[in-house]
Design an enzyme around this catalytic site. Structure first.
Site, PDB file in Angstrom:
ATOM      1  N   ASP A 100      -0.418  31.127-139.400  1.00  0.00           N
ATOM      2  CA  ASP A 100       0.596  30.299-140.029  1.00  0.00           C
ATOM      3  C   ASP A 100       1.927  31.030-139.927  1.00  0.00           C
ATOM      4  OD1 ASP A 100       1.652  28.265-141.787  1.00  0.00           O
ATOM      5  OD2 ASP A 100      -0.345  28.125-142.670  1.00  0.00           O
ATOM      6  N   ASP A 196       4.994  26.306-140.420  1.00  0.00           N
ATOM      7  CA  ASP A 196       5.246  25.721-141.733  1.00  0.00           C
ATOM      8  C   ASP A 196       6.599  24.997-141.775  1.00  0.00           C
ATOM      9  OD1 ASP A 196       4.287  25.663-144.549  1.00  0.00           O
ATOM     10  OD2 ASP A 196       6.169  26.710-144.929  1.00  0.00           O
ATOM     11  N   GLU A 253       4.337  21.717-138.728  1.00  0.00           N
ATOM     12  CA  GLU A 253       4.240  20.831-139.892  1.00  0.00           C
ATOM     13  C   GLU A 253       5.536  20.026-139.955  1.00  0.00           C
ATOM     14  OE1 GLU A 253       3.210  21.039-144.644  1.00  0.00           O
ATOM     15  OE2 GLU A 253       4.630  22.437-143.789  1.00  0.00           O
ATOM     16  N   HIS A 327      -4.862  22.269-147.251  1.00  0.00           N
ATOM     17  CA  HIS A 327      -4.705  23.008-148.503  1.00  0.00           C
ATOM     18  C   HIS A 327      -3.645  22.405-149.440  1.00  0.00           C
ATOM     19  CE1 HIS A 327      -1.539  24.214-145.880  1.00  0.00           C
ATOM     20  NE2 HIS A 327      -0.909  24.787-146.883  1.00  0.00           N
ATOM     21  N   ASP A 328      -2.919  21.394-148.968  1.00  0.00           N
ATOM     22  CA  ASP A 328      -1.893  20.756-149.798  1.00  0.00           C
ATOM     23  C   ASP A 328      -2.319  19.384-150.297  1.00  0.00           C
ATOM     24  OD1 ASP A 328      -0.090  22.851-149.403  1.00  0.00           O
ATOM     25  OD2 ASP A 328       0.783  21.920-147.619  1.00  0.00           O
TER      26      ASP A 328
HETATM   27  C1  NOJ Z   1       3.957  23.694-146.619  1.00  0.00           C
HETATM   28  C2  NOJ Z   1       2.722  24.462-146.946  1.00  0.00           C
HETATM   29  O1  NOJ Z   1       1.620  23.838-146.365  1.00  0.00           O
HETATM   30  C3  NOJ Z   1       2.651  24.527-148.446  1.00  0.00           C
HETATM   31  O2  NOJ Z   1       1.417  25.025-148.899  1.00  0.00           O
HETATM   32  C4  NOJ Z   1       3.804  25.366-148.924  1.00  0.00           C
HETATM   33  O3  NOJ Z   1       3.836  25.348-150.329  1.00  0.00           O
HETATM   34  C5  NOJ Z   1       5.134  24.857-148.405  1.00  0.00           C
HETATM   35  N1  NOJ Z   1       5.087  24.460-147.020  1.00  0.00           N
HETATM   36  C6  NOJ Z   1       6.186  25.905-148.528  1.00  0.00           C
HETATM   37  O4  NOJ Z   1       5.953  26.939-147.613  1.00  0.00           O
END
Ligand code: NOJ
Length: 561
Positions: A100, A196, A253, A327-328
């Site tokens: 990541d 990210d 992302e 994970h989000d």
């Molecule tokens: C996206 C990530 O997937 C998330 O977990 C994170 O809190 C934010 N970006 C900030 O880095």
């Protein structure tokens, strides 16, 4: 590298949240040696690539997305030697590893920032984004304004927590530093990066106010950050200087990026990224308060979004990343399927079928292959995530929601749903740790765990194993052209993947009812063969399917000669 033959187009990625995967030393946190111990498990599943969430030194305000040293391993997770061994052992098993890359922001404990905040004269000051007065109404993702005051250096921008200051990508030195980080890891032999919030790195220099949406306290920063003026230039530079020199995969992302906006990031002739994670299907169950809503996704909306991405990426010669969860997000089966018995296993398999037969690279989030469900925490004290704690405060104190209602919303959507420890067996702490887990283990771990899945030939694990195997064996799953069938149907998702001589027919029932489903006449087959199904489907194609609740099937159809 020629996109036609790129390995990542035939790969299935398994996402590991290292803190929650497997704890080898009993301190309650998963670690790199824990992952090493479980490599055979991943090999058995058949995945090609592992994506590790951030493993670098970090104060862990946002579980590793706040990095204080990009070239050091977070001590809770292990050492650089552990990482080197993990990479070596994974490669020996034919499994690649991507890391990541979190470079929209650093931790406020990163030496660049501790220097930068000393004052305007400091050499690192311009590594971050500073203003003498607050320029706009932007709110940060985890609550409060996006601007934080430091007496010596004025206001800095942080799109996320105040401990995550945004880097100033307009500064060429910052971009060089990032290239240097990339090279450091690529020279070690890693196989790529998940980047990210990479679409947010270039900000609109006007720093315009954003609309106040979803009943938030502040304005949205997206209009001023998503796909900003220089983002493509920065990514092309990164690609030219570093990425293009390695045989790797990249996935960016891309929050708030439509399929049309995503095309320039991923189109093969643009030399930026291989693919992006979009959020369009994640937004379908939002309401006026945004993500924390009770809505269920409407199937016709889901089909529309997925079809738009399938078509657009195909047309621009880009590539899709396919995911239900990460994970989000909430757990896939809880959000898009049905976590209640007797439907959990069937609906998890159906979701896997619909996703894995699409064009793109599928991502499996740890535990998805077991049908792990949302956490079902009962009290706010069980939550650990900075976002969940902020939502609880905001909804109960400012928006006037009751604690009970807020907990219900967190129960549906909190990121912690996906972060409870991997469930390995039915012993204490689901076999995740011999210590005290950093976050509570799901109470259903006695019934849902790896040991149970491996012992049951009919488990989700083996079904996913077969989905992966099919992708490896059948080029049509990589190359076939997607075509949606029966667009308006609210219960069944049916689509084709068309090749020159053969076609895949993919069908999934998104309801808990048996459905007699008629496949439209334009779908013809001389010969046919069932490739996979989660119920007792006919061995050859029948136009009238009796689809069991959450039933799914895939047929290979061969056209008339
Ligand atoms: C996206 C990530 O997937 C998330 O977990 C994170 O809190 C934010 N970006 C900030 O880095």
């Amino acid at each position: 590298m020629n996109n036609q033959t790129a390995w990542w187009k035939k790969s299935v990625v398994y996402q590991i949240y290292p803190k929650s995967f497997y704890d080898s030393d009993g301190d309650g946190f998963g670690d790199l040696n824990g992952i090493r111990e479980k490599l055979s498990y991943l090999e058995k599943l058949g995945v090609d690539v592992i994506w590790l969430n951030p493993i670098y030194e970090s104060p862990q305000v946002d579980n590793g997305y706040d990095i204080s040293n990009y070239k050091k391993i977070e001590p809770q997770l292990g050492t650089m030697e552990d990482f080197d061994m993990l990479l070596k052992e994974a490669h020996e098993k034919g499994i690649r590893i991507i890391l990541d890359l979190v470079v929209n922001h650093t931790s406020d404990k990163h030496p660049w920032f501790t220097e930068a905040k000393k004052g305007k004269e400091n050499l690192y000051h311009d590594y971050y984004i500073w203003k003498d007065t607050i320029p706009n109404n932007w709110g940060s993702s985890f609550g409060g304004p996006a601007w934080e005051y430091v007496e010596t250096a004025q206001y800095y921008l942080h799109l996320f927590a105040k401990e995550q200051p945004d880097l100033n990508w307009e500064n060429p030195k910052v971009r060089k530093e990032v290239q240097e980080i990339l090279r450091f890891w690529l020279e070690k032999g890693i196989d790529g990066f998940r980047m990210d919030v990479i679409t947010l790195i270039s900000k609109d220099p006007a720093y315009p106010d954003g609309p106040v949406i979803q009943n938030k306290a502040y304005g949205s920063y997206y209009a001023g950050c998503a796909s900003g003026p220089h983002v493509h230039e920065y990514l092309q530079e990164m690609n030219r200087e570093v990425l293009s020199k390695y045989d790797i995969m990249t996935v960016g992302e891309a929050p708030h990026t439509s399929a049309d906006e995503a095309a320039p990031y991923t189109a093969s002739d643009r030399h930026e990224l291989n693919m992006v994670f979009h959020f369009d299907h994640m937004h379908l169950d939002y309401d006026e308060n945004g993500k924390y809503a009770k809505n269920r996704v409407k199937l016709t909306d889901l089909k529309e979004v997925m079809t738009k991405w399938q078509d657009t990426m195909h047309e621009c010669d880009g590539w899709n990343s396919l995911y239900w969860s990460n994970h989000d997000q909430a757990r896939a089966v809880s959000r898009f399927g049905n976590e209640s018995e007797p439907y959990r296993v069937k609906s998890a398999k159906m979701l896997g079928t619909i996703l894995h037969m699409m064009q793109g690279t599928p991502y499996i989030y740890e535990g998805e292959e077991l049908g792990m469900t949302n956490a079902h925490f009962e009290s706010i004290d069980e939550y650990k995530d900075v976002e969940a704690l902020d939502i609880f405060r905001d909804f109960t104190e400012r928006k006037g929601f009751s604690e009970k209602d807020t907990l219900e919303l967190l129960g549906l959507k909190s990121r912690d749903n996906a972060r409870t420890p991997m469930q390995w067996d039915n012993t204490v702490n689901a076999g995740f740790t011999e210590g005290t887990p950093w976050i509570g283990v799901n109470k259903n771990c006695k019934e849902i765990n790896v040991e149970q899945c491996l012992a049951d030939q009919d488990s989700i694990f083996y079904y996913y194993q077969k989905l992966i195997q099919l992708r490896h064996e059948m080029p049509i799953i990589t190359d076939g052209v997607y075509e949606l069938l029966d667009k308006e149907n609210e219960s069944v998702y049916a689509y084709l993947r068309k090749g020159e001589k053969e076609t895949l027919l993919v069908v999934g029932n998104f309801t808990d009812k048996t459905i007699n489903y008629h496949i439209e006449e334009k779908v013809q087959a001389k010969k046919s063969r069932l490739l996979i199904s989660n119920y007792n489907a006919a061995e050859t194609f029948e136009r009238d399917l009796s689809l069991e609740p959450y039933g799914a099937c895939v047929y290979l159809l061969e056209a008339e000669k």
